[in-house]
Design an enzyme around this catalytic site. Structure first.
Site, short mmCIF file in Angstrom:
data_model
loop_
_atom_site.label_atom_id
_atom_site.label_comp_id
_atom_site.label_asym_id
_atom_site.label_seq_id
_atom_site.Cartn_x
_atom_site.Cartn_y
_atom_site.Cartn_z
N LYS A 85 -8.70 40.85 -28.37
CA LYS A 85 -9.81 40.44 -27.51
C LYS A 85 -10.91 41.51 -27.49
O LYS A 85 -10.69 42.66 -27.91
CB LYS A 85 -9.26 40.17 -26.10
CG LYS A 85 -8.29 38.99 -26.03
CD LYS A 85 -7.87 38.71 -24.59
CE LYS A 85 -6.96 37.49 -24.51
NZ LYS A 85 -6.56 37.20 -23.10
N TYR A 129 -10.22 27.65 -23.97
CA TYR A 129 -9.46 27.84 -22.73
C TYR A 129 -9.59 26.64 -21.76
O TYR A 129 -9.39 26.80 -20.56
CB TYR A 129 -9.88 29.14 -22.04
CG TYR A 129 -9.25 30.37 -22.67
CD1 TYR A 129 -7.86 30.55 -22.63
CD2 TYR A 129 -10.01 31.35 -23.29
CE1 TYR A 129 -7.26 31.67 -23.21
CE2 TYR A 129 -9.40 32.47 -23.88
CZ TYR A 129 -8.04 32.61 -23.82
OH TYR A 129 -7.45 33.73 -24.38
N PHE A 188 -9.75 32.19 -12.33
CA PHE A 188 -10.20 33.22 -13.27
C PHE A 188 -10.96 32.65 -14.47
O PHE A 188 -11.35 33.38 -15.37
CB PHE A 188 -9.00 34.04 -13.77
CG PHE A 188 -7.90 33.23 -14.40
CD1 PHE A 188 -8.00 32.81 -15.72
CD2 PHE A 188 -6.77 32.88 -13.67
CE1 PHE A 188 -6.98 32.05 -16.31
CE2 PHE A 188 -5.75 32.12 -14.26
CZ PHE A 188 -5.86 31.71 -15.58
N ARG A 194 4.47 37.51 -28.93
CA ARG A 194 4.33 37.49 -27.46
C ARG A 194 5.13 38.63 -26.83
O ARG A 194 4.71 39.22 -25.84
CB ARG A 194 4.73 36.13 -26.89
CG ARG A 194 3.63 35.09 -27.14
CD ARG A 194 3.76 33.85 -26.31
NE ARG A 194 3.56 34.01 -24.89
CZ ARG A 194 2.40 33.80 -24.26
NH1 ARG A 194 1.31 33.46 -24.93
NH2 ARG A 194 2.32 33.94 -22.96
N THR A 201 1.36 38.63 -19.33
CA THR A 201 -0.08 38.38 -19.20
C THR A 201 -0.76 39.42 -18.33
O THR A 201 -1.82 39.93 -18.66
CB THR A 201 -0.29 36.98 -18.57
OG1 THR A 201 0.43 36.02 -19.36
CG2 THR A 201 -1.75 36.61 -18.51
N ARG A 232 -0.11 45.15 -23.96
CA ARG A 232 -0.91 44.97 -22.75
C ARG A 232 -0.68 46.09 -21.76
O ARG A 232 -1.59 46.51 -21.04
CB ARG A 232 -0.61 43.60 -22.14
CG ARG A 232 -1.29 42.47 -22.91
CD ARG A 232 -0.74 41.12 -22.56
NE ARG A 232 -1.63 40.04 -22.96
CZ ARG A 232 -1.31 38.77 -22.87
NH1 ARG A 232 -0.12 38.41 -22.42
NH2 ARG A 232 -2.16 37.84 -23.24
N ASN A 283 -7.06 41.77 -21.11
CA ASN A 283 -5.67 42.17 -21.39
C ASN A 283 -5.37 42.28 -22.88
O ASN A 283 -4.26 42.02 -23.33
CB ASN A 283 -4.69 41.23 -20.67
CG ASN A 283 -4.84 39.80 -21.12
OD1 ASN A 283 -5.72 39.48 -21.92
ND2 ASN A 283 -3.98 38.93 -20.64
N HIS A 338 -4.33 37.98 -27.40
CA HIS A 338 -3.88 36.61 -27.17
C HIS A 338 -2.80 36.29 -28.19
O HIS A 338 -2.84 36.81 -29.32
CB HIS A 338 -5.03 35.62 -27.34
CG HIS A 338 -4.57 34.19 -27.42
ND1 HIS A 338 -4.30 33.44 -26.29
CD2 HIS A 338 -4.28 33.41 -28.50
CE1 HIS A 338 -3.87 32.24 -26.68
NE2 HIS A 338 -3.85 32.20 -28.01
N GLU A 364 -4.19 26.25 -32.49
CA GLU A 364 -5.07 27.43 -32.36
C GLU A 364 -5.48 27.99 -33.72
O GLU A 364 -6.59 28.48 -33.89
CB GLU A 364 -4.37 28.49 -31.52
CG GLU A 364 -4.15 28.01 -30.09
CD GLU A 364 -3.45 29.01 -29.19
OE1 GLU A 364 -3.34 28.73 -27.99
OE2 GLU A 364 -3.02 30.08 -29.68
P1 IDP Z 1 -1.36 34.33 -21.93
O1 IDP Z 1 -2.63 34.91 -22.54
O2 IDP Z 1 -0.34 35.41 -21.70
O3 IDP Z 1 -0.83 33.15 -22.70
P2 IDP Z 1 -2.40 32.46 -19.95
O4 IDP Z 1 -1.72 32.12 -18.67
O5 IDP Z 1 -2.43 31.43 -21.03
O6 IDP Z 1 -1.75 33.83 -20.47
O7 IDP Z 1 -3.88 32.88 -19.57
C1 IDP Z 1 -4.89 32.99 -20.55
C2 IDP Z 1 -5.72 34.23 -20.27
O8 IDP Z 1 -6.39 34.06 -19.01
C3 IDP Z 1 -4.91 35.52 -20.09
O9 IDP Z 1 -4.55 36.14 -21.29
C4 IDP Z 1 -5.89 36.37 -19.29
O10 IDP Z 1 -6.93 36.89 -20.12
C5 IDP Z 1 -6.50 35.32 -18.36
N1 IDP Z 1 -5.74 35.26 -17.10
C6 IDP Z 1 -4.56 34.65 -16.86
N2 IDP Z 1 -4.14 34.80 -15.59
C7 IDP Z 1 -5.11 35.54 -14.98
C8 IDP Z 1 -5.25 36.05 -13.65
O11 IDP Z 1 -4.41 35.84 -12.74
N3 IDP Z 1 -6.39 36.78 -13.41
C9 IDP Z 1 -7.32 37.04 -14.36
N4 IDP Z 1 -7.21 36.57 -15.62
C10 IDP Z 1 -6.12 35.84 -15.94
MG MG Z 2 -1.64 31.22 -22.98
#
Ligand code: IDP
Ligand code: MG
Length: 180
Positions: free
Chosen positions: A18, A59, A67, A95, A101, A115, A125, A128, A139
């Site tokens: 990212k 997304y 968020f 992963r 996350t 992360r 973070n 992805h 994707e």
């Molecule tokens: P992942 O990236 O681990 O699969 P997802 O739940 O799919 O997690 O969320 C996508 C992206 O959205 C995360 O990687 C992060 O950048 C952002 N995100 C997810 N949850 C939060 C949160 O609680 N606060 C801020 N950003 C979040």
């Molecule tokens: Mg995800």
């Protein structure tokens, strides 16, 4: 040349570095090395910069979450890097390497994960990764519309699995060895 040799069918996943990490060349390089050290085959690599609509569309499943706006703005705020990676259980392994996350949680529960080590906030973070084989297919098509997963599985997978592959340091990807 690599000596990777696998027993089971290779799986593809989509990995993205990212904008927060791409902004720091040393972190970007470290992450590339981590990919190689963890025995992923780099099938494709692409540097790109999303427009906001790309971000919103990728997304879309999170639209409505608190968020979402922050996330789509961040993901189109600077350059990023996408990879198609291959390995046995590539989805799960990538992963696991990324960690949870949320960065704060990652630092407690998986302190050596990407992360935990490089993440800045829950939004920024670092990486992805697809969360299932189906997501990976979707994707990969989003980032690499010119790439056919099916064709790769049919034509290339066996050669890669047998270890007939070399790393091209110039292009920073693995390529199949030419058959002699
Ligand atoms: P992942 O990236 O681990 O699969 P997802 O739940 O799919 O997690 O969320 C996508 C992206 O959205 C995360 O990687 C992060 O950048 C952002 N995100 C997810 N949850 C939060 C949160 O609680 N606060 C801020 N950003 C979040
Ligand atoms: Mg995800």
């Amino acid at each position: 040349m690599t000596t990777l040799r696998c027993e089971r069918v290779l799986q593809l996943t989509l990995a993205v570095i990212k904008p927060d990490a791409v902004a720091h060349p040393l972190i970007l390089e470290t992450l590339h090395q981590k990919i190689l050290e963890n025995n992923f085959i780099v099938v494709r690599k692409k540097d790109l910069w999303w427009r906001r609509k790309d971000s919103e569309s990728f997304y879309a499943e999170h639209s409505g979450r608190f968020f979402y706006q922050r996330l789509v703005e961040f993901m189109s705020s600077g350059p990023m890097r996408a990879y198609i990676l291959a390995r046995e259980d590539a989805v799960a392994h990538w992963r696991e390497l990324m960690g949870p996350t949320k960065v704060y949680r990652a630092r407690y529960t998986a302190p050596n994960s990407v992360r935990a080590l490089y993440g800045l906030t829950d939004t920024r973070n670092t990486t992805h990764g697809s969360d299932s084989a189906e997501s990976a297919k979707r994707e990969i098509a989003f980032f690499f519309p010119e790439f056919s997963v099916q064709q790769w599985l049919d034509k290339e997978e066996q050669r890669f699995r047998a270890g007939h592959v070399e790393y091209d340091p110039q292009r920073e990807i693995h390529t199949p060895l030419r058959q002699s």
